[in-house]
Design an enzyme around this catalytic site. Sequence first.
Site, PDB file in Angstrom:
ATOM      1  N   VAL A  55     -29.785 -33.855  18.067  1.00  0.00           N
ATOM      2  CA  VAL A  55     -30.282 -33.648  19.530  1.00  0.00           C
ATOM      3  C   VAL A  55     -30.098 -34.369  20.436  1.00  0.00           C
ATOM      4  O   VAL A  55     -30.192 -34.462  21.493  1.00  0.00           O
ATOM      5  CB  VAL A  55     -31.784 -33.099  19.349  1.00  0.00           C
ATOM      6  CG1 VAL A  55     -32.325 -32.139  18.459  1.00  0.00           C
ATOM      7  CG2 VAL A  55     -32.472 -34.530  18.940  1.00  0.00           C
ATOM      8  N   TYR A 150     -42.535 -45.104  19.060  1.00  0.00           N
ATOM      9  CA  TYR A 150     -43.031 -43.592  18.686  1.00  0.00           C
ATOM     10  C   TYR A 150     -44.046 -43.195  19.772  1.00  0.00           C
ATOM     11  O   TYR A 150     -43.824 -42.165  20.315  1.00  0.00           O
ATOM     12  CB  TYR A 150     -43.455 -43.563  17.531  1.00  0.00           C
ATOM     13  CG  TYR A 150     -43.776 -42.346  16.803  1.00  0.00           C
ATOM     14  CD1 TYR A 150     -42.796 -41.272  16.483  1.00  0.00           C
ATOM     15  CD2 TYR A 150     -45.422 -41.673  16.869  1.00  0.00           C
ATOM     16  CE1 TYR A 150     -43.302 -40.095  15.978  1.00  0.00           C
ATOM     17  CE2 TYR A 150     -45.629 -40.489  16.398  1.00  0.00           C
ATOM     18  CZ  TYR A 150     -44.678 -39.790  16.038  1.00  0.00           C
ATOM     19  OH  TYR A 150     -45.002 -38.385  15.492  1.00  0.00           O
ATOM     20  N   ALA A 152     -44.715 -44.557  22.908  1.00  0.00           N
ATOM     21  CA  ALA A 152     -44.070 -44.372  24.314  1.00  0.00           C
ATOM     22  C   ALA A 152     -43.154 -43.124  24.282  1.00  0.00           C
ATOM     23  O   ALA A 152     -43.337 -42.270  25.374  1.00  0.00           O
ATOM     24  CB  ALA A 152     -43.221 -45.566  24.701  1.00  0.00           C
ATOM     25  N   LYS A 154     -43.573 -40.233  22.654  1.00  0.00           N
ATOM     26  CA  LYS A 154     -44.613 -39.005  22.790  1.00  0.00           C
ATOM     27  C   LYS A 154     -45.274 -39.179  24.013  1.00  0.00           C
ATOM     28  O   LYS A 154     -45.649 -37.891  24.323  1.00  0.00           O
ATOM     29  CB  LYS A 154     -45.409 -38.899  21.614  1.00  0.00           C
ATOM     30  CG  LYS A 154     -44.643 -38.772  20.092  1.00  0.00           C
ATOM     31  CD  LYS A 154     -43.915 -37.472  20.096  1.00  0.00           C
ATOM     32  CE  LYS A 154     -43.522 -37.400  18.677  1.00  0.00           C
ATOM     33  NZ  LYS A 154     -42.466 -36.399  18.366  1.00  0.00           N
TER      34      LYS A 154
HETATM   35  P1  NAP Z   1     -39.717 -35.808   9.051  1.00  0.00           P
HETATM   36  O1  NAP Z   1     -40.045 -35.565   7.663  1.00  0.00           O
HETATM   37  O2  NAP Z   1     -39.411 -37.235   9.122  1.00  0.00           O
HETATM   38  O3  NAP Z   1     -38.554 -35.030   9.328  1.00  0.00           O
HETATM   39  C1  NAP Z   1     -37.978 -35.357  10.795  1.00  0.00           C
HETATM   40  C2  NAP Z   1     -36.677 -34.284  10.998  1.00  0.00           C
HETATM   41  O4  NAP Z   1     -36.073 -34.458  12.129  1.00  0.00           O
HETATM   42  C3  NAP Z   1     -35.733 -34.243   9.847  1.00  0.00           C
HETATM   43  O5  NAP Z   1     -35.302 -32.947   9.656  1.00  0.00           O
HETATM   44  C4  NAP Z   1     -34.706 -35.136  10.613  1.00  0.00           C
HETATM   45  O6  NAP Z   1     -33.426 -34.858  10.264  1.00  0.00           O
HETATM   46  C5  NAP Z   1     -34.622 -34.655  12.063  1.00  0.00           C
HETATM   47  N1  NAP Z   1     -34.095 -35.422  12.874  1.00  0.00           N
HETATM   48  C6  NAP Z   1     -34.220 -36.724  13.152  1.00  0.00           C
HETATM   49  N2  NAP Z   1     -33.299 -37.218  14.237  1.00  0.00           N
HETATM   50  C7  NAP Z   1     -32.629 -36.212  14.508  1.00  0.00           C
HETATM   51  C8  NAP Z   1     -31.582 -35.634  15.525  1.00  0.00           C
HETATM   52  N3  NAP Z   1     -31.141 -36.697  16.337  1.00  0.00           N
HETATM   53  N4  NAP Z   1     -31.105 -34.393  15.678  1.00  0.00           N
HETATM   54  C9  NAP Z   1     -31.513 -33.605  15.080  1.00  0.00           C
HETATM   55  N5  NAP Z   1     -32.586 -33.730  13.824  1.00  0.00           N
HETATM   56  C10 NAP Z   1     -33.042 -34.916  13.846  1.00  0.00           C
HETATM   57  O7  NAP Z   1     -40.900 -35.829   9.951  1.00  0.00           O
HETATM   58  P2  NAP Z   1     -42.213 -34.460  10.356  1.00  0.00           P
HETATM   59  O8  NAP Z   1     -43.219 -35.279   9.619  1.00  0.00           O
HETATM   60  O9  NAP Z   1     -41.563 -33.441   9.629  1.00  0.00           O
HETATM   61  O10 NAP Z   1     -42.201 -34.413  11.841  1.00  0.00           O
HETATM   62  C11 NAP Z   1     -41.798 -33.278  12.631  1.00  0.00           C
HETATM   63  C12 NAP Z   1     -42.465 -33.433  13.852  1.00  0.00           C
HETATM   64  O11 NAP Z   1     -44.042 -33.825  13.782  1.00  0.00           O
HETATM   65  C13 NAP Z   1     -41.842 -34.672  14.951  1.00  0.00           C
HETATM   66  O12 NAP Z   1     -41.964 -34.539  15.872  1.00  0.00           O
HETATM   67  C14 NAP Z   1     -43.312 -35.775  14.514  1.00  0.00           C
HETATM   68  O13 NAP Z   1     -43.213 -36.706  15.416  1.00  0.00           O
HETATM   69  C15 NAP Z   1     -44.278 -34.772  14.504  1.00  0.00           C
HETATM   70  N6  NAP Z   1     -45.614 -35.268  14.156  1.00  0.00           N
HETATM   71  C16 NAP Z   1     -45.476 -35.426  12.594  1.00  0.00           C
HETATM   72  C17 NAP Z   1     -46.836 -36.202  12.068  1.00  0.00           C
HETATM   73  C18 NAP Z   1     -46.947 -36.563  10.474  1.00  0.00           C
HETATM   74  O14 NAP Z   1     -48.062 -36.765   9.940  1.00  0.00           O
HETATM   75  N7  NAP Z   1     -46.017 -36.026   9.699  1.00  0.00           N
HETATM   76  C19 NAP Z   1     -47.823 -36.392  13.098  1.00  0.00           C
HETATM   77  C20 NAP Z   1     -47.753 -36.258  14.322  1.00  0.00           C
HETATM   78  C21 NAP Z   1     -46.531 -35.736  14.755  1.00  0.00           C
HETATM   79  P3  NAP Z   1     -32.569 -35.597   8.884  1.00  0.00           P
HETATM   80  O15 NAP Z   1     -32.812 -35.026   7.558  1.00  0.00           O
HETATM   81  O16 NAP Z   1     -31.158 -35.530   9.298  1.00  0.00           O
HETATM   82  O17 NAP Z   1     -32.893 -37.269   9.119  1.00  0.00           O
END
Ligand code: NAP
Length: 226
Positions: A55, A150, A152, A154
């Site tokens: 992205v 993170y 900032a 969001k």
């Molecule tokens: P995660 O397990 O760390 O997965 C992050 C995903 O984003 C991975 O597929 C990663 O790909 C991809 N990514 C990172 N940089 C990228 C880039 N430049 N281009 C394309 N893809 C990229 O995170 P998650 O917990 O599933 O989080 C998903 C969303 O939920 C995020 O927006 C996060 O901020 C939000 N969120 C999560 C939580 C939580 O507790 N987990 C809480 C609040 C909000 P790679 O495998 O290549 O690294």
Amino acid sequence: MITLVTGGNRGIGLEVGRQLADLGHTVLLTARSLEAATAAASRLGPAAHPLRLDVTSQENTERVAAEIADRFGRLDALINNAAITYDTWQRAVDADLDVVREAAETNLYGPWRLVQVLLPLLRKSRHPRIVNVSSEAGSLAGMGGGTPAYTASKVALNGLTRMLAGELRPEGILVNAICPGWVATDMGGPGGRPVVAGAAGIVWAATLPDDGPTGGFFRDGRPLPW
Ligand code: NAP
């Protein structure tokens, strides 16, 4: 429905893809590497189409838009899920601004770029939806210190959500920010709730009816304070 998910190879993005495929969507499952996208798509079955998309890359994003235009001619929902840098090791008072900037490249400018480039395809949908996966970390209402890069990014993503919702409301394009809650992924770490629960609120926002909300901030379909 044709729906694109960023960061679809693991965590919440993969589960969102799975739930949407179960609902009958054609899921454009994107990941930074084609290998990762292909492996993830194969777990979801024939409804999932793997695409390489970092992205932070304008060139990648434009190529993906051209591929969608060729194969499908429209996009119904864009789910900006990919994010990085839950920087629990930093504080705002002495944060490394290079880390802050790098987080914004993925978490803010990534979604912004995707909306700009994919808007012509979303405009061809009869029920266009944009879902920005945010976090309650970005809520000003209860904000204290910590995770500055993170947080900032969001906060800014939430602001972008409001601007896009305002600008696109007359066209019937619904734009919302969704917090998945604390979810047990690589980012969330152990102890959070299952990805199934975190993904459900995102799927809800991607499948809203035409008279559904826009410009809101939700978790599990319920409003959160900005
Ligand atoms: P995660 O397990 O760390 O997965 C992050 C995903 O984003 C991975 O597929 C990663 O790909 C991809 N990514 C990172 N940089 C990228 C880039 N430049 N281009 C394309 N893809 C990229 O995170 P998650 O917990 O599933 O989080 C998903 C969303 O939920 C995020 O927006 C996060 O901020 C939000 N969120 C999560 C939580 C939580 O507790 N987990 C809480 C609040 C909000 P790679 O495998 O290549 O690294």
